[in-house]
Enzyme design. Structure first.
Site, mmCIF file in Angstrom:
data_model
loop_
_atom_site.group_PDB
_atom_site.id
_atom_site.type_symbol
_atom_site.label_atom_id
_atom_site.label_comp_id
_atom_site.label_asym_id
_atom_site.label_seq_id
_atom_site.Cartn_x
_atom_site.Cartn_y
_atom_site.Cartn_z
ATOM 1 N N LEU A 53 0.816 -1.213 0.000
ATOM 2 C CA LEU A 53 0.000 0.000 0.000
ATOM 3 C C LEU A 53 0.853 1.267 0.000
ATOM 4 O O LEU A 53 2.036 1.224 0.338
ATOM 5 C CB LEU A 53 -0.927 -0.018 1.227
ATOM 6 C CG LEU A 53 -1.856 -1.246 1.290
ATOM 7 C CD1 LEU A 53 -2.400 -1.451 2.688
ATOM 8 C CD2 LEU A 53 -2.977 -1.097 0.279
ATOM 9 N N PRO A 54 0.262 2.427 -0.351
ATOM 10 C CA PRO A 54 1.045 3.645 -0.549
ATOM 11 C C PRO A 54 1.580 4.317 0.714
ATOM 12 O O PRO A 54 2.639 4.931 0.682
ATOM 13 C CB PRO A 54 0.067 4.588 -1.263
ATOM 14 C CG PRO A 54 -0.988 3.702 -1.831
ATOM 15 C CD PRO A 54 -1.108 2.567 -0.871
ATOM 16 N N THR A 81 5.960 0.384 2.259
ATOM 17 C CA THR A 81 6.929 1.220 2.966
ATOM 18 C C THR A 81 6.140 2.323 3.658
ATOM 19 O O THR A 81 5.603 3.221 3.002
ATOM 20 C CB THR A 81 7.955 1.827 1.993
ATOM 21 O OG1 THR A 81 8.720 0.775 1.401
ATOM 22 C CG2 THR A 81 8.900 2.774 2.720
ATOM 23 N N LYS A 156 14.239 -0.093 6.607
ATOM 24 C CA LYS A 156 13.935 0.515 5.304
ATOM 25 C C LYS A 156 14.264 2.005 5.308
ATOM 26 O O LYS A 156 14.774 2.552 4.321
ATOM 27 C CB LYS A 156 12.464 0.296 4.941
ATOM 28 C CG LYS A 156 12.068 0.796 3.545
ATOM 29 C CD LYS A 156 12.796 0.040 2.441
ATOM 30 C CE LYS A 156 12.539 0.622 1.051
ATOM 31 N NZ LYS A 156 11.194 0.345 0.546
#
Length: 218
Positions: A53-54, A81, A156
């Site tokens: 997902l965004p 992310t 990340k």
């Protein structure tokens, strides 16, 4: 699914897994992937649910929708992310619902998703990681259990800090080369095999028609 999740799902289906997919866009679902009418029905009866997902706000909204429909003991593996706080919040919600959550953002981009060469950096319980690892092995070529909930997103951030800096430096190097009258292809040939080499140079060179295919070619 989206641009990343769709090729990941296709690789799982090719490997023989029973895959159900949902996308908010009106897409033609590839052969081997059953199309669900909505996110809630997509997850019913699944052992592992993978989301891509965004951002964190959308992740939390989707989690509110799907967690009540997931079977007890199932694993929610979010490969988006997002911010660390959202990842930890969703993990707490999942645990309260009798589920396991893994935050496992990826590195490798769309090309890595298509080729099945992604790197997964995962946070959450070791037991949950072990459940999803066989799927990581199909969707990518490396998966590292980095720690408790949120650890995947934390790694990340660290990775993206380096990527951001090296991408800026690569762009500035190309601009300097242009001003000095250098041929971009020759510049790439040297940079990619010298001390200036990096993922931004060797894999995602930000100039069209130079080096491997990258977003700059699109």
């Amino acid at each position: 699914l989206g641009n990343m999740g769709l090729p990941m799902a296709k690789n799982l289906a090719k490997a023989g897994h029973q895959v159900t997919g949902f996308d908010t866009a009106d897409i033609d679902m590839p052969e081997g992937i059953h199309a669900a009418a909505d996110a809630a029905s997509c997850v019913a009866g699944c052992e592992v649910v993978v989301t891509m997902l965004p951002n964190g706000a959308i992740l939390q909204k989707v989690a509110d929708s799907i967690l009540p429909n997931m079977q007890k003991g199932a694993v929610l593996c979010d490969c988006s992310t997002v911010d660390v706080r959202s990842a930890r919040l969703v993990a707490s919600q999942a645990e309260a619902a009798g589920l396991t959550a893994i935050d496992a953002p990826v590195s490798g981009g769309i090309s890595g998703a298509e080729a099945g060469t992604l790197t997964f950096m995962a946070g959450g319980s070791e037991a949950g990681f072990n459940v999803v690892q066989p799927l990581f092995n199909i969707m990518g070529n490396k998966a590292v259990h980095c720690g408790e909930a949120g650890a995947g997103q934390s790694v990340k951030i660290c990775n993206n800090m380096i990527l951001g800096v090296t991408m800026i430096a690569t762009c500035e190097s190309i601009a300097l080369g242009d001003k000095l009258g250098l041929d971009r292809e020759k510049l790439f040939d040297v940079l990619s095999t010298s001390s200036g080499s990096s993922w931004s140079v060797n894999t995602y060179f930000p100039a069209p028609d130079v080096g491997p295919k990258s977003p700059a070619d699109n």
